[in-house]
Write a protein that holds these residues in place. Structure first.
Motif, PDB file in Angstrom:
ATOM      1  N   GLU A 143       0.811  -1.216   0.000  1.00 35.30           N
ATOM      2  CA  GLU A 143       0.000   0.000   0.000  1.00 35.30           C
ATOM      3  C   GLU A 143       0.845   1.267   0.000  1.00 35.30           C
ATOM      4  OE1 GLU A 143      -2.718  -0.106   3.263  1.00 35.30           O
ATOM      5  OE2 GLU A 143      -3.655  -1.995   2.630  1.00 35.30           O
ATOM      6  N   LEU A 144       2.147   1.142  -0.296  1.00 36.28           N
ATOM      7  CA  LEU A 144       3.028   2.303  -0.205  1.00 36.28           C
ATOM      8  C   LEU A 144       2.573   3.439  -1.119  1.00 36.28           C
ATOM      9  CD1 LEU A 144       5.655   3.391   1.086  1.00 36.28           C
ATOM     10  CD2 LEU A 144       6.884   2.480  -0.906  1.00 36.28           C
ATOM     11  N   LEU A 145       2.135   3.106  -2.329  1.00 38.18           N
ATOM     12  CA  LEU A 145       1.741   4.145  -3.280  1.00 38.18           C
ATOM     13  C   LEU A 145       0.278   4.534  -3.163  1.00 38.18           C
ATOM     14  CD1 LEU A 145       3.672   3.035  -6.492  1.00 38.18           C
ATOM     15  CD2 LEU A 145       4.406   4.564  -4.646  1.00 38.18           C
ATOM     16  N   THR A 146      -0.500   3.765  -2.412  1.00 38.98           N
ATOM     17  CA  THR A 146      -1.922   4.094  -2.246  1.00 38.98           C
ATOM     18  C   THR A 146      -2.224   4.624  -0.848  1.00 38.98           C
ATOM     19  OG1 THR A 146      -2.402   1.792  -1.655  1.00 38.98           O
ATOM     20  CG2 THR A 146      -2.687   2.423  -3.972  1.00 38.98           C
ATOM     21  N   GLY A 147      -1.417   4.227   0.140  1.00 37.40           N
ATOM     22  CA  GLY A 147      -1.689   4.615   1.515  1.00 37.40           C
ATOM     23  C   GLY A 147      -0.705   5.602   2.102  1.00 37.40           C
ATOM     24  N   PHE A 148       0.358   5.922   1.341  1.00 36.93           N
ATOM     25  CA  PHE A 148       1.374   6.849   1.848  1.00 36.93           C
ATOM     26  C   PHE A 148       1.666   7.983   0.865  1.00 36.93           C
ATOM     27  CE2 PHE A 148       5.962   7.960   2.434  1.00 36.93           C
ATOM     28  CZ  PHE A 148       5.844   8.562   3.686  1.00 36.93           C
ATOM     29  N   ALA A 149       1.736   7.664  -0.415  1.00 38.76           N
ATOM     30  CA  ALA A 149       2.043   8.681  -1.424  1.00 38.76           C
ATOM     31  C   ALA A 149       0.928   9.709  -1.536  1.00 38.76           C
ATOM     32  CB  ALA A 149       2.279   8.014  -2.783  1.00 38.76           C
ATOM     33  N   VAL A 150       1.304  10.949  -1.785  1.00 41.57           N
ATOM     34  CA  VAL A 150       0.343  12.039  -1.998  1.00 41.57           C
ATOM     35  C   VAL A 150       0.051  12.138  -3.489  1.00 41.57           C
ATOM     36  CG1 VAL A 150      -0.008  14.536  -1.855  1.00 41.57           C
ATOM     37  CG2 VAL A 150       1.127  13.317   0.016  1.00 41.57           C
ATOM     38  N   PRO A 151      -1.219  12.096  -3.898  1.00 40.53           N
ATOM     39  CA  PRO A 151      -1.545  12.124  -5.332  1.00 40.53           C
ATOM     40  C   PRO A 151      -1.140  13.441  -5.993  1.00 40.53           C
ATOM     41  CG  PRO A 151      -3.425  11.406  -4.007  1.00 40.53           C
ATOM     42  CD  PRO A 151      -2.415  11.943  -3.057  1.00 40.53           C
ATOM     43  N   HIS A 152      -0.674  13.338  -7.230  1.00 40.41           N
ATOM     44  CA  HIS A 152      -0.374  14.510  -8.057  1.00 40.41           C
ATOM     45  C   HIS A 152      -0.930  14.290  -9.455  1.00 40.41           C
ATOM     46  CE1 HIS A 152       2.150  16.602  -5.177  1.00 40.41           C
ATOM     47  NE2 HIS A 152       2.828  15.493  -4.947  1.00 40.41           N
ATOM     48  N   GLU A 153      -1.003  15.362 -10.219  1.00 43.69           N
ATOM     49  CA  GLU A 153      -1.476  15.258 -11.592  1.00 43.69           C
ATOM     50  C   GLU A 153      -0.451  14.515 -12.452  1.00 43.69           C
ATOM     51  OE1 GLU A 153      -2.227  19.146 -13.028  1.00 43.69           O
ATOM     52  OE2 GLU A 153      -3.871  19.558 -11.624  1.00 43.69           O
ATOM     53  N   GLU A 154      -0.918  13.938 -13.531  1.00 41.48           N
ATOM     54  CA  GLU A 154      -0.052  13.214 -14.460  1.00 41.48           C
ATOM     55  C   GLU A 154       1.044  14.137 -14.981  1.00 41.48           C
ATOM     56  OE1 GLU A 154       1.114   9.736 -16.463  1.00 41.48           O
ATOM     57  OE2 GLU A 154      -0.551   9.990 -15.048  1.00 41.48           O
ATOM     58  N   GLY A 155       2.292  13.669 -14.865  1.00 44.79           N
ATOM     59  CA  GLY A 155       3.425  14.394 -15.416  1.00 44.79           C
ATOM     60  C   GLY A 155       3.801  15.676 -14.708  1.00 44.79           C
ATOM     61  N   ALA A 156       3.277  15.911 -13.510  1.00 43.89           N
ATOM     62  CA  ALA A 156       3.546  17.173 -12.807  1.00 43.89           C
ATOM     63  C   ALA A 156       5.014  17.306 -12.426  1.00 43.89           C
ATOM     64  CB  ALA A 156       2.674  17.279 -11.562  1.00 43.89           C
ATOM     65  N   ARG A 157       5.516  18.524 -12.530  1.00 44.26           N
ATOM     66  CA  ARG A 157       6.849  18.881 -12.029  1.00 44.26           C
ATOM     67  C   ARG A 157       6.594  19.577 -10.698  1.00 44.26           C
ATOM     68  NH1 ARG A 157      12.338  17.948 -12.103  1.00 44.26           N
ATOM     69  NH2 ARG A 157      13.586  19.814 -12.526  1.00 44.26           N
ATOM     70  N   VAL A 158       6.784  18.848  -9.598  1.00 39.41           N
ATOM     71  CA  VAL A 158       6.286  19.256  -8.284  1.00 39.41           C
ATOM     72  C   VAL A 158       7.387  19.904  -7.450  1.00 39.41           C
ATOM     73  CG1 VAL A 158       5.236  18.425  -6.151  1.00 39.41           C
ATOM     74  CG2 VAL A 158       4.590  17.395  -8.335  1.00 39.41           C
ATOM     75  N   HIS A 159       7.087  21.045  -6.850  1.00 45.43           N
ATOM     76  CA  HIS A 159       8.008  21.660  -5.900  1.00 45.43           C
ATOM     77  C   HIS A 159       7.730  21.112  -4.507  1.00 45.43           C
ATOM     78  CE1 HIS A 159       9.012  25.014  -2.969  1.00 45.43           C
ATOM     79  NE2 HIS A 159      10.171  24.555  -3.388  1.00 45.43           N
ATOM     80  N   VAL A 160       8.808  20.668  -3.839  1.00 43.47           N
ATOM     81  CA  VAL A 160       8.705  20.154  -2.479  1.00 43.47           C
ATOM     82  C   VAL A 160       9.674  20.940  -1.602  1.00 43.47           C
ATOM     83  CG1 VAL A 160       8.956  18.153  -0.983  1.00 43.47           C
ATOM     84  CG2 VAL A 160       8.108  17.856  -3.318  1.00 43.47           C
ATOM     85  N   PRO A 161       9.175  21.799  -0.713  1.00 44.63           N
ATOM     86  CA  PRO A 161      10.065  22.532   0.196  1.00 44.63           C
ATOM     87  C   PRO A 161      10.563  21.626   1.315  1.00 44.63           C
ATOM     88  CG  PRO A 161       7.779  23.182   0.555  1.00 44.63           C
ATOM     89  CD  PRO A 161       7.768  22.196  -0.567  1.00 44.63           C
TER      90      PRO A 161
END
Length: 233
Positions: A171-189
């Protein structure tokens, strides 16, 4: 061979658009590190091999990450999950401790690994406590391809969060990961902490995205946002 979402994710990162940026780090003193999927997988494989071959790590054992949100901390978490270990984020006891402050290790930690954070560090800067392994000095000698000696258990614990919640490998990708849009370039502070960085990065990668991780001292300017083509959060 038993597989887990983390193993499948690493396979995707090294094979699908493998030369595209997947993790970009902006650190102090104008440090910038960019890892493609292939290079990220290479670092994770070397770290997994270090854990397995030098420290006898095997599925079900626990790795505590006493590290800030940093690209090397993300590498350690991915290596842990690829091996089938439990990544401990709540400060609890573990079989292995990866830390940027080995002087704070206690006797409860069976094996201590000192992680020098500067990208160009070839060894720990200074003396290390007896028995402490120097990650920077050791990791490059390990293989670029990881082959597990023992299959991971999908039902085993993948992560123990800062609040003590446990998430199994399946469940690592379903119960821990935060969803993002397809192909997003995400900023993580980075000032949001390692747990936030890990969950956000996993969520971006599973949707074919990428991550820009910035040190607390690095401002997200309009220029940086434009240069890195950040379009997700």
């Amino acid at each position: 061979m038993t597989t887990t979402p983390a193993i499948d994710l690493m396979g995707t990162l090294r094979s699908g658009n493998s030369t595209s940026p997947r993790l970009t780090w902006y650190g102090p003193d104008a440090e910038r590190v960019e890892l493609s999927g292939r290079v990220l997988d290479n670092w994770v494989a070397k770290t997994s091999n270090l854990l397995q071959d030098e420290l006898d790590a095997e599925p079900g054992m626990r790795l505590r990450l006493a590290l800030p949100a940093h690209w090397k901390a993300i590498v350690w978490a991915l290596a842990s999950w690829q091996l089938g270990l439990e990544t401990v984020l709540d400060g609890g006891p573990a079989d292995f401790l990866a830390t940027d402050d080995p002087s704070g290790a206690t006797g409860e930690d069976a094996a201590v690994i000192a992680v020098a954070l500067p990208a160009l560090a070839m060894r720990w800067p200074g003396e290390l406590p007896a028995g402490c392994l120097d990650y920077a000095a050791e990791v490059r000698s390990h293989g670029d391809v990881f082959m597990a000696h023992t299959d991971p258990d999908p039902e085993g614990c993948a992560v123990r969060t800062s609040e003590g919640r446990t998430v199994p490998h399946r469940e690592l990708l379903t119960g821990f990961a935060v969803p993002h849009e397809e192909g997003a370039r995400v900023h993580v502070p980075a000032d949001r902490g390692l747990e936030s960085a890990l969950s956000s990065a996993l969520g971006a990668w599973q949707r074919d995205g990428s991550v820009v991780l910035t040190h607390p001292g690095v401002a997200l300017t309009d220029k940086l946002r434009a240069d890195e083509r950040i379009h997700g959060s």
